[in-house]
Every structure is written in structure tokens, then in C-alpha cells.
Design a protein around this motif. Structure first.
Motif, PDB file in Angstrom:
ATOM      1  N   VAL A   1       0.765  -1.188  -0.796  1.00 26.38           N
ATOM      2  CA  VAL A   1       0.139  -0.454  -0.217  1.00 26.38           C
ATOM      3  C   VAL A   1       0.874   1.392  -0.293  1.00 26.38           C
ATOM      4  N   ASP A   2       0.929   1.776  -0.538  1.00 25.77           N
ATOM      5  CA  ASP A   2       1.456   3.362  -0.936  1.00 25.77           C
ATOM      6  C   ASP A   2       1.642   4.323   0.011  1.00 25.77           C
ATOM      7  N   GLU A   3       2.459   5.457  -0.098  1.00 26.58           N
ATOM      8  CA  GLU A   3       2.567   6.899   0.993  1.00 26.58           C
ATOM      9  C   GLU A   3       0.805   7.183   0.744  1.00 26.58           C
ATOM     10  N   ALA A   4      -0.054   7.187  -0.221  1.00 24.69           N
ATOM     11  CA  ALA A   4      -1.489   7.741   0.241  1.00 24.69           C
ATOM     12  C   ALA A   4      -2.433   6.627   0.065  1.00 24.69           C
ATOM     13  N   GLY A   5      -2.106   5.457   0.208  1.00 24.30           N
ATOM     14  CA  GLY A   5      -3.172   4.403   0.865  1.00 24.30           C
ATOM     15  C   GLY A   5      -3.681   3.060  -0.633  1.00 24.30           C
ATOM     16  N   GLN A   6      -3.242   4.079  -1.565  1.00 18.76           N
ATOM     17  CA  GLN A   6      -3.314   3.038  -2.219  1.00 18.76           C
ATOM     18  C   GLN A   6      -3.129   1.625  -2.587  1.00 18.76           C
ATOM     19  N   LEU A   7      -4.404   0.825  -3.153  1.00 17.06           N
ATOM     20  CA  LEU A   7      -3.270  -0.898  -3.374  1.00 17.06           C
ATOM     21  C   LEU A   7      -2.351  -0.814  -4.536  1.00 17.06           C
ATOM     22  N   VAL A   8      -0.994  -1.504  -4.148  1.00 27.15           N
ATOM     23  CA  VAL A   8      -0.157  -1.478  -5.158  1.00 27.15           C
ATOM     24  C   VAL A   8      -0.098  -2.991  -5.979  1.00 27.15           C
TER      25      VAL A   8
ATOM     26  N   ALA B   1       1.438  -6.319  -8.736  1.00 21.91           N
ATOM     27  CA  ALA B   1       2.420  -6.468  -9.213  1.00 21.91           C
ATOM     28  C   ALA B   1       1.984  -7.089 -10.480  1.00 21.91           C
ATOM     29  N   THR B   2       2.178  -6.981 -11.352  1.00 23.09           N
ATOM     30  CA  THR B   2       0.784  -7.679 -13.383  1.00 23.09           C
ATOM     31  C   THR B   2       2.281  -8.068 -14.327  1.00 23.09           C
ATOM     32  N   PRO B   3       2.343  -9.307 -15.139  1.00 26.26           N
ATOM     33  CA  PRO B   3       2.907  -9.302 -15.594  1.00 26.26           C
ATOM     34  C   PRO B   3       3.146  -8.065 -16.841  1.00 26.26           C
ATOM     35  N   GLY B   4       2.074  -6.676 -16.891  1.00 25.67           N
ATOM     36  CA  GLY B   4       2.371  -5.625 -17.717  1.00 25.67           C
ATOM     37  C   GLY B   4       2.972  -4.530 -16.815  1.00 25.67           C
ATOM     38  N   GLY B   5       3.458  -5.271 -15.843  1.00 24.99           N
ATOM     39  CA  GLY B   5       3.906  -4.322 -14.729  1.00 24.99           C
ATOM     40  C   GLY B   5       3.160  -3.558 -13.630  1.00 24.99           C
ATOM     41  N   ARG B   6       3.554  -2.687 -12.717  1.00 23.85           N
ATOM     42  CA  ARG B   6       2.851  -2.514 -11.780  1.00 23.85           C
ATOM     43  C   ARG B   6       1.186  -1.284 -11.583  1.00 23.85           C
ATOM     44  N   HIS B   7       0.341  -1.785 -10.439  1.00 22.20           N
ATOM     45  CA  HIS B   7      -0.814  -1.656 -11.261  1.00 22.20           C
ATOM     46  C   HIS B   7      -0.953  -0.419  -9.790  1.00 22.20           C
ATOM     47  N   VAL B   8      -1.374   0.624  -9.715  1.00 20.17           N
ATOM     48  CA  VAL B   8      -1.940   1.658  -8.827  1.00 20.17           C
ATOM     49  C   VAL B   8      -3.292   2.220  -8.863  1.00 20.17           C
ATOM     50  N   ILE B   9      -3.749   1.513  -7.516  1.00 22.93           N
ATOM     51  CA  ILE B   9      -5.817   1.022  -7.921  1.00 22.93           C
ATOM     52  C   ILE B   9      -5.764   2.417  -6.609  1.00 22.93           C
ATOM     53  N   PRO B  10      -6.301   2.990  -5.616  1.00 27.20           N
ATOM     54  CA  PRO B  10      -6.681   3.969  -5.408  1.00 27.20           C
ATOM     55  C   PRO B  10      -8.546   3.459  -4.449  1.00 27.20           C
ATOM     56  N   ALA B  11      -9.005   2.660  -5.089  1.00 25.25           N
ATOM     57  CA  ALA B  11     -10.468   2.367  -4.818  1.00 25.25           C
ATOM     58  C   ALA B  11     -10.967   1.242  -5.707  1.00 25.25           C
ATOM     59  N   ALA B  12     -11.235  -0.195  -4.659  1.00 24.39           N
ATOM     60  CA  ALA B  12     -11.632  -1.312  -5.825  1.00 24.39           C
ATOM     61  C   ALA B  12     -11.949  -2.369  -4.045  1.00 24.39           C
ATOM     62  N   ASP B  13     -12.713  -3.241  -5.009  1.00 25.43           N
ATOM     63  CA  ASP B  13     -13.074  -4.383  -3.793  1.00 25.43           C
ATOM     64  C   ASP B  13     -12.053  -5.066  -4.428  1.00 25.43           C
ATOM     65  N   VAL B  14     -11.644  -6.163  -3.433  1.00 25.01           N
ATOM     66  CA  VAL B  14     -10.520  -7.149  -3.460  1.00 25.01           C
ATOM     67  C   VAL B  14     -10.904  -8.452  -3.554  1.00 25.01           C
ATOM     68  N   PHE B  15     -10.224  -9.051  -3.874  1.00 21.36           N
ATOM     69  CA  PHE B  15     -10.801 -10.616  -3.822  1.00 21.36           C
ATOM     70  C   PHE B  15     -10.248 -11.581  -3.986  1.00 21.36           C
ATOM     71  N   PHE B  16     -10.101 -12.340  -2.974  1.00 20.73           N
ATOM     72  CA  PHE B  16      -9.258 -13.580  -3.300  1.00 20.73           C
ATOM     73  C   PHE B  16      -9.140 -14.698  -3.808  1.00 20.73           C
ATOM     74  N   ASP B  17      -8.257 -16.147  -4.172  1.00 27.01           N
ATOM     75  CA  ASP B  17      -8.416 -16.669  -4.760  1.00 27.01           C
ATOM     76  C   ASP B  17      -9.252 -18.077  -4.083  1.00 27.01           C
ATOM     77  N   ARG B  18     -10.321 -18.506  -4.501  1.00 23.87           N
ATOM     78  CA  ARG B  18     -11.050 -19.154  -3.579  1.00 23.87           C
ATOM     79  C   ARG B  18      -9.919 -20.035  -3.417  1.00 23.87           C
ATOM     80  N   GLU B  19      -9.449 -20.896  -4.115  1.00 27.93           N
ATOM     81  CA  GLU B  19      -8.398 -21.790  -3.314  1.00 27.93           C
ATOM     82  C   GLU B  19      -7.073 -21.468  -2.439  1.00 27.93           C
ATOM     83  N   ALA B  20      -7.581 -20.261  -2.540  1.00 30.78           N
ATOM     84  CA  ALA B  20      -6.179 -19.650  -1.193  1.00 30.78           C
ATOM     85  C   ALA B  20      -6.855 -19.551   0.335  1.00 30.78           C
ATOM     86  N   LEU B  21      -8.639 -19.351  -0.228  1.00 34.09           N
ATOM     87  CA  LEU B  21      -9.572 -19.132   1.218  1.00 34.09           C
ATOM     88  C   LEU B  21      -8.961 -20.091   2.652  1.00 34.09           C
TER      89      LEU B  21
END
Length: 252
Positions: free
Chosen positions: A223-230, A232-252
């Protein structure tokens, strides 16, 4: 009679029933002299993020903190992390063995299920925020039926056997919030961010962030200094200011 454990400088208003503690906080904000906790024994029209309904069975916790914050709206919004840490502190105090974690942006998890949620609302004029209301709901005795959320709800009693009255939890939470707010006010966001990250759910694992525009799947990096979610994807780092986050079912 004053409560010696109640934090200095914070008032409280205890109600039997209210539609929503956040709505009540917004209605009363202009008349409050300082930071005030509003607690309701029963909340009949609670709400969550994006207008979702928040089910609040009798015995669960519903309270809101009304503040008159200083700073830009982005800085003010970082108090969602302050509140999440304070809630983690309070729940850890009443249930020391509980398997708690923090889910970005504003949930507290217990054994992988959603125990609590936090909702920030406010009033403003232009770029200046007049009041901030931090609403907190905790499933103390009963987990509501699963709705649209990304994680199935659980209750403190159901998962740990711990039973605590909602007003007793409020005392723990108010004291914990006052401590974390003091850190935020004097040292800024970085120590809050570091403490939040130390309790973060699924750090270093793959998650999906879903917005109105689409979804991004990647490794939860930070989480960056502005509270945004960061992520790492195959296309590079994505910084996301607001979203709903979902976990993988198999990892629950």
C-alpha cells in the motif's frame, strides 16, 4: 461519573436505536463541539461501501466517530487505516488468540472471514472537508447472511467463543483510536502504513481488484504513501486508488 479509561477529548453519545450511526453523525456533526463517538444498541438501516446494505443483528456493534479534520481530502481519508488499526487493537485486546488480519481497503478479517467493516463519509465545501464520519460495524454475536461482499461474514462469538457487550468494545476502540490518531497527527501516515502492512491479509499473494471499469489481477505488493493498493502484474505495477478486492477461492 467519568470513565477513567475513556480517552480525554472524545465525547460519546449512546442511543437505543438509530437508522444508521453514520447518518446520525452527519445530522449532528455541525452541533458537536469536538470528536464524538455515536453508538447505537440497534441500527436498523446500516450501510456499507457503494451504498450496500449493512445487516446489523441485535448484539452486534455499530458506532461512528465524528471528527472535524484538517488537511486535504486525500490526507483525511487515510484515517480509514487509522480506524482499521485501532479496531484491530481493540479486538486483539478482547480476543487475544483471534486470527485477525486487515483487508484493503477497510475490512477486518477473522480466520479469513469478514468480521468488521469501516465506512468513511463526510461533508465538505469545495476542497475543504468540514466533517468526517468513520462508521464501524462488527459482527460480535451473529454473522449476517452473505451478501455482495468478497468475503463470507463471520462473528467473534462464532469463531472464538468470546462474548463482549458492544459498549464494552466501544471503550476499547475509543482508547485505541485515540492512540493511533495521536501517532497520525504527530508522525504522519508512514508509521500507520507500516503497522497496517504488518497486519495485512494476503500480502505477497495474488488477488483481484475489481472496479466499475474492470478488474486487475496481480500480486499484492504494498500500500503506497497515499493509501493506494499496488499490484505487481505481468504488464507492470498497477496503482489502484479504490476497488473491491477478491481472494482466490483455493487460497481461502
Amino acid at each position: 461519573m467519568k470513565d477513567p479509561d475513556w480517552p480525554i477529548g472524545y465525547a460519546r453519545l449512546i442511543l437505543d436505536e438509530v437508522d444508521s450511526t453514520n447518518a446520525e453523525g452527519l445530522r449532528r456533526a455541525a452541533d458537536l463541539a469536538g470528536p464524538t463517538w455515536i453508538h447505537a444498541a440497534r441500527q436498523v438501516a446500516g450501510r456499507g461501501r457503494r451504498g450496500r446494505a449493512w445487516s446489523d443483528p441485535v448484539g452486534n456493534f455499530a458506532a461512528s466517530l465524528v471528527l472535524r479534520p484538517e488537511g486535504a481530502p486525500g490526507e483525511v481519508a487515510l484515517r480509514s487505516f487509522v480506524a482499521a488499526l485501532a479496531l484491530h487493537d481493540a479486538l486483539s485486546a478482547v480476543a487475544p488468540a483471534a486470527d485477525l488480519a486487515l483487508k484493503w481497503p477497510n475490512d477486518v478479517l477473522l480466520a479469513g472471514g469478514k468480521l468488521a467493516g469501516i465506512l468513511l463519509e463526510g461533508t465538505s465545501h469545495g476542497a475543504r472537508m468540514d466533517h468526517l464520519v468513520i462508521g464501524i460495524g462488527v459482527n460480535l454475536v451473529e454473522a449476517p447472511l452473505r451478501g455482495e461482499g468478497a468475503v463470507a461474514p463471520v462473528s467473534l462469538r462464532g469463531e472464538t467463543g468470546v462474548v463482549i457487550a458492544s459498549e464494552a468494545l466501544l471503550a476499547h476502540l475509543a482508547a485505541a483510536y485515540a492512540r493511533r490518531e495521536a501517532t497520525f497527527a504527530t508522525e504522519g501516515f508512514e508509521p500507520i502504513r507500516a503497522a497496517w502492512m504488518a497486519r495485512a491479509a494476503r500480502l505477497g499473494q495474488e488477488v483481484t481488484a475489481r472496479t466499475m471499469q474492470g478488474e486487475t489481477r496481480g500480486i499484492f505488493e504494498t500500500v503506497d504513501e497515499a493509501g493506494q493498493l499496488v499490484l505487481a502484474t505481468p504488464g507492470g505495477r498497477h496503482v489502484i486508488p479504490a476497488a473491491d478486492v477478491f481472494f482466490d477461492r483455493e487460497a481461502l
